[in-house]
Every structure is written in C-alpha cells, then in structure tokens.
Scaffold this motif. Structure first.
Motif, PDB file in Angstrom:
ATOM      1  N   CYS A   1       0.838  -1.198   0.000  1.00 27.79           N
ATOM      2  CA  CYS A   1       0.000   0.000   0.000  1.00 27.79           C
ATOM      3  C   CYS A   1       0.868   1.242   0.000  1.00 27.79           C
ATOM      4  O   CYS A   1       1.822   1.352   0.789  1.00 27.79           O
ATOM      5  CB  CYS A   1      -0.927  -0.008   1.219  1.00 27.79           C
ATOM      6  SG  CYS A   1      -2.041   1.411   1.270  1.00 27.79           S
TER       7      CYS A   1
ATOM      8  N   SER B   1       0.444   5.712   3.837  1.00 26.63           N
ATOM      9  CA  SER B   1       0.629   5.409   5.256  1.00 26.63           C
ATOM     10  C   SER B   1      -0.588   5.893   6.043  1.00 26.63           C
ATOM     11  O   SER B   1      -1.256   6.858   5.652  1.00 26.63           O
ATOM     12  CB  SER B   1       1.891   6.077   5.794  1.00 26.63           C
ATOM     13  OG  SER B   1       1.763   7.496   5.744  1.00 26.63           O
ATOM     14  N   PRO B   2      -0.893   5.243   7.173  1.00 25.19           N
ATOM     15  CA  PRO B   2      -2.078   5.650   7.955  1.00 25.19           C
ATOM     16  C   PRO B   2      -2.052   7.110   8.379  1.00 25.19           C
ATOM     17  O   PRO B   2      -3.114   7.735   8.502  1.00 25.19           O
ATOM     18  CB  PRO B   2      -2.029   4.704   9.155  1.00 25.19           C
ATOM     19  CG  PRO B   2      -1.312   3.487   8.654  1.00 25.19           C
ATOM     20  CD  PRO B   2      -0.282   4.008   7.695  1.00 25.19           C
TER      21      PRO B   2
ATOM     22  N   TYR C   1      -4.060   9.313   6.020  1.00 24.40           N
ATOM     23  CA  TYR C   1      -5.504   9.140   5.772  1.00 24.40           C
ATOM     24  C   TYR C   1      -6.264  10.463   5.917  1.00 24.40           C
ATOM     25  O   TYR C   1      -7.091  10.803   5.054  1.00 24.40           O
ATOM     26  CB  TYR C   1      -6.094   8.104   6.725  1.00 24.40           C
ATOM     27  CG  TYR C   1      -5.614   6.677   6.535  1.00 24.40           C
ATOM     28  CD1 TYR C   1      -4.946   6.266   5.375  1.00 24.40           C
ATOM     29  CD2 TYR C   1      -5.830   5.725   7.526  1.00 24.40           C
ATOM     30  CE1 TYR C   1      -4.504   4.952   5.223  1.00 24.40           C
ATOM     31  CE2 TYR C   1      -5.399   4.407   7.381  1.00 24.40           C
ATOM     32  CZ  TYR C   1      -4.737   4.032   6.228  1.00 24.40           C
ATOM     33  OH  TYR C   1      -4.316   2.732   6.091  1.00 24.40           O
TER      34      TYR C   1
ATOM     35  N   TYR D   1      -4.639  -2.052  -1.391  1.00 25.05           N
ATOM     36  CA  TYR D   1      -5.029  -1.923   0.014  1.00 25.05           C
ATOM     37  C   TYR D   1      -5.514  -3.278   0.502  1.00 25.05           C
ATOM     38  O   TYR D   1      -6.146  -4.031  -0.255  1.00 25.05           O
ATOM     39  CB  TYR D   1      -6.195  -0.946   0.202  1.00 25.05           C
ATOM     40  CG  TYR D   1      -5.982   0.482  -0.218  1.00 25.05           C
ATOM     41  CD1 TYR D   1      -5.639   1.458   0.714  1.00 25.05           C
ATOM     42  CD2 TYR D   1      -6.166   0.876  -1.544  1.00 25.05           C
ATOM     43  CE1 TYR D   1      -5.482   2.783   0.337  1.00 25.05           C
ATOM     44  CE2 TYR D   1      -6.011   2.200  -1.930  1.00 25.05           C
ATOM     45  CZ  TYR D   1      -5.668   3.150  -0.982  1.00 25.05           C
ATOM     46  OH  TYR D   1      -5.506   4.466  -1.360  1.00 25.05           O
TER      47      TYR D   1
ATOM     48  N   GLN E   1      -6.701  -1.478   5.855  1.00 22.96           N
ATOM     49  CA  GLN E   1      -6.293  -0.160   5.352  1.00 22.96           C
ATOM     50  C   GLN E   1      -7.468   0.584   4.732  1.00 22.96           C
ATOM     51  O   GLN E   1      -7.602   1.801   4.918  1.00 22.96           O
ATOM     52  CB  GLN E   1      -5.162  -0.349   4.343  1.00 22.96           C
ATOM     53  CG  GLN E   1      -3.868  -0.835   4.986  1.00 22.96           C
ATOM     54  CD  GLN E   1      -2.907  -1.488   4.013  1.00 22.96           C
ATOM     55  OE1 GLN E   1      -3.311  -1.922   2.916  1.00 22.96           O
ATOM     56  NE2 GLN E   1      -1.639  -1.576   4.393  1.00 22.96           N
TER      57      GLN E   1
END
Length: 507
Positions: A167, A170-171, A174, A219, A223
């Motif tokens: 993916c 990165s979180p 978001y 993803y 995710q």
C-alpha cells in the motif's frame, strides 16, 4: 403473426422473411414479481477525456451526445445512449510529473488539482471538466469521483503507483487524503455547480499496481477501513452530502470469498457485517451498496452464473453495483479482449454480461470502464485517434447495445419477472424487463442466434398496442419502429428494446 410497422423498411424486410410456421417464443411479464431497483448506468472519463474535452467543438459535442443525450431526431432516431451517471477520474498528479512519473503511457497519467506546492489549481483537468458540464447539460444528474491512487503529495514513494505490491499510503496520511477529497468535492461544485453524489476512494485494491502501467494503489481491508473512516469523519464535519462507495473489488469473487488474497477478500462481510472489526455500515457517509468489477468472471456462462448466485446470496439484501467492466483477457476462449471490434460480436458478448449481472447478481448499477479509448482493445464504447488535439471518432455497437439498457431503464426503475411460457432451451435468447418510475415498461431482448426470432410478450396490466421497439444490429443503432400487438421479430444477432406505457388501473 403480427407485423412491425413504422418508418424502417429494414425491420419490415426482416419480418417478412420469417417463416410463417415458426412458433413464437412466448414470455410473460409479471409486474407483481419485483426484483432490484436500478440506480444508474454509467461510464468513466478515464483517460482520454482529459484530451478530447479540449478537441474542436463539433467532435467533443458529438462524443458527449453519443454518451449522454436522450434527444431524438425528427424521425425518432435516438442521438445517444442517455447514461444516467458519469464517473470522473480524480487524478493523483502523475501527469504533472511527466516522464519521471514512471507511468510509461502519457495517456494513462492524470492531472491532480493539488500541486506539489500544496496549493490547488482548479484550471487542471480542463478537458474532464468540460465533459462534466456536457453531461450535466444533457440531463445527467448523478456523478461520481474516483481515485485510482492517492495524490502523489501523500504517497509513500511520491508516485502514483506502488512498490512491490505494498500500500502506497501510510495511515498518517488518511486525514490528508480525506481533506483532499473534501476539497475536490467543494472545488468541483464551485467550478460546475455539480456535487459529486459519490466518491470512490479505492480501486481494485487486490491488485499490486506496481508496474507503472497506470495510477493505482493496493489496500487490504484494514487499510480501506482506516481510510474510509477518515473520509467519513471529514465529510461529516463539513456536512457534505457525498457518499463513499466501496470497495470496487477487482473481481466479483473477492466480495464473497477470500480466494488467493484473504486479507483483501470477503469484502461484503468485512465492511457490512456488524460483527466485523472492519465494519463500516454504521458510517453516515458510507453508501449502503457493495461495488465490484465483473472482469475475469464472465465466461463460460455456467461459471458466470454460479459466481453471481454466490454473490447475490452473500449480499443479504445489500444492493450491488457492477462498477467497472470492459472485455479483458480471453474469457475461456469465447471473446478475446485484444483488438478493436466495432461490430456485433463484441456487442452481443457485452449484452450477455449486462443481462447476467442484472438478472442473476441483481446489479442495481452497471458501469463501463473507458467511455472513449485510443487503444486496440475492446475497452471503449467509442474509439478515437491517439491524438491530443484532434482526430477521428468512431462509435461502436457496444455503445449502442449498452444504450438498449441505459437509455430506456432509468434511475428508480424496478426489474420485474420474465416468465417463459415454454421451456427456454437456448441461451441465445435473453429477456429482461423493467418498470420505470413514470410507469413505462422497458423489455430488453438479446438475440445472439443467427436466425430471426419471433417473440410474444404478454402479461397482466400490459396493453396490446402502443409499443415502440429500438433495434441495434448490423443494420443500425437503436433503430425505432412501431409495434402492433404482442408479437415482434428480434432480428438475428440483435438487441431489441420494447417500450410502452402501462395501464395503471389494471395492476
């Protein structure tokens, strides 16, 4: 045998050539036996509209008419297929990176409204914006914006495709992507007056998207959950009416099974089962429908039907959107996706796919991939020269066969049952029926056989006369004719739509 009357001699000749002794195929339309409600028929602006939207007026207006118009000529000939939704590619910015984007084909790169300096340039994607306005001017009321990749400003590698199938978001990013989508929804509204009814933040998350063929991002379900939660919260804070469509599975199997990618599969249950850790069904902005793509699941027909039956059972009442399709691969030897086919071979294959998605999977939406293609594949409804400033345009039978559905089955229509009065022993004849909100009936007949077929359509509450037929075949596109009585001829290798006003008091 009743005759088709009207202005089109071609239909008359076909009927007169039929054997008078051939018994008709008789079907009963049961208006009381109701199935799914139809939400829309659609196609996307990827990738050519960024260029064709700036072509000379006569060319781009013809393209728009073919795709969106519901007007007719003086003799009743439809000008277009009347798509009821348009998909807008929200680019990740690979076009601005040029060759350094790593995407080899310039036509598969896309502009991003957000620049490298973190400022928005709403003059970007001017060609795509032209098509948005053209669709709106021709009566389209539903619009969807989709991301193939997050903007390059937010990706791990600074590109619009991934590394080694990982993916690319990165979180921590978001919320940034959520804010970007909010800004795009509001920015496009300021530009055009159009509010995206839907955004689709992920596309075919099961694939690696690491070869530089186009913008893309993989993803897993966890995710997707994190990204969609962030978008839902941002849309909520800003009181946007836009809904989030997920998960755009790369093939239908992933909606009900883990297959070879368990962390990316069984997506209906993952996102819409309240007991799932990735449950998104309680998010106010998540659209309560499941989106998947019919690629690689359409042949042979027994397999296609089995997959769609399993999908329908797994949905447990949640609407299904078939949100992307064109002819890819070899399809078990039935139809190869390579090479352009402007004629009926590819069109009849597409008609079978549409019919099966609507009648077995109960699709509420059916959407095509490239509305306009410059490639030598069976991926476009319309084909163009690969020229950024001007070129030739060519409509296809695939376009017009989709129009046998999209022009006459309108948002809010309800599919109703078709019952064969005698056993249907051939798969060459397919029939489906739809009741529109304005109380008109649309019956779509696909005749893939090499012979003309007489069809008798009956049913309680269905008048005998005042019918109109529209035939797509080698002889023409949505050719109109009046139909007297209950019987008509579906010419060999054709798709025919019958329309009529229903008698309300008889139901």
């Amino acid at each position: 045998m009743k005759k088709i009357t009207g202005a089109l001699l071609g239909c008359m000749v076909l009927q007169q050539g039929m054997s008078q002794h051939q018994p008709p195929i008789r079907v009963n339309i049961d208006l009381a036996a109701k199935a799914q409600t139809i939400h829309n028929f659609a196609a996307s602006d990827a990738w050519s509209c960024q260029f064709t939207g700036t072509w000379p007026d006569n060319k781009r207006n013809q393209l728009a008419d073919w795709l969106f118009s519901r007007d007719t000529t003086a003799d009743g000939q439809p000008k277009g297929i009347g798509l009821s939704m348009w998909r807008f590619n929200i680019g990740a910015g690979s076009a601005g990176q040029g060759d350094s984007s790593g995407i080899r084909d310039e036509w598969r790169r896309a502009d991003c409204f957000l620049g490298a300096d973190n400022h928005y340039d709403w003059q970007k994607a001017a060609g795509q914006i032209w098509f948005l306005n053209a669709a709106k001017a021709r009566g389209v009321q539903q619009f969807l914006g989709f991301l193939n990749s997050p903007p390059v400003a937010f990706t791990r590698n600074g590109k619009a495709f991934a590394d080694k199938g990982q993916c690319n978001l990165s979180p921590e990013q978001y919320p940034a992507v959520a804010g970007f989508l909010k800004d795009v929804v509001l920015g496009v509204k300021r530009l055009t007056g159009i509010t995206f009814g839907f955004v689709s933040p992920v596309n075919e998350p099961q694939w690696d998207w690491s070869d530089g063929g186009q913008e893309g991002c993989p993803y897993n379900n966890e995710q997707i959950y994190g990204l969609v939660k962030a978008i839902d919260q941002t849309f909520g804070r800003h009181q946007l009416p836009t809904r989030i469509l997920i998960p755009e599975a790369g093939k239908l199997n992933y909606l009900y099974a883990g297959e070879d990618k368990p962390a990316k599969g069984t997506q209906t249950a993952a996102f819409f089962d309240p007991h799932s850790p990735a449950y998104l069904g309680n998010c106010a902005h998540v659209y309560k429908a499941v989106a998947g793509h019919s690629y690689f699941t359409t042949s042979p027909q027994d397999t296609a039907m089995a997959i769609r039956k399993r999908l329908h059972a797994a949905l447990k009442g949640i609407p299904f959107w078939q949100s992307e399709y064109c002819i890819l691969g070899d399809n078990a030897g039935e139809m190869n996706g390579s090479k352009v086919d402007l004629g009926m071979d590819a069109a009849l294959y597409v008609a079978r796919v549409v019919h099966t998605d609507l009648t077995v999977a109960n699709a509420a939406s059916w959407q095509w991939w490239l509305a306009i293609s410059p490639y030598d594949y069976k991926d476009g409804l319309i084909y163009i020269d690969k020229n950024k400033t001007d070129g030739q345009i060519h409509d296809t039978k695939m376009l017009w066969v989709l129009g046998n559905y999209s022009r006459f089955i309108r948002p809010g229509a309800q599919r109703v049952a078709v019952q064969w009065k005698e056993e249907n022993t051939t798969r060459d004849i397919l029939v489906s029926a739809y009741r529109n909100k304005d109380n008109t009936l649309a019956v779509v007949i696909v005749n893939s056989s090499a012979a003309d077929v007489t069809i008798e359509v009956d049913g309680k509450g269905i008048p005998r006369g005042n019918r109109r037929s529209y035939t797509t075949s080698d002889k023409g596109n949505l050719l109109p004719a009046n139909v007297n009585g209950r019987t008509l001829v579906a010419p060999a290798r054709s798709v025919v739509t019958i329309t009529q006003q229903l008698n309300i008091h008889k139901q």
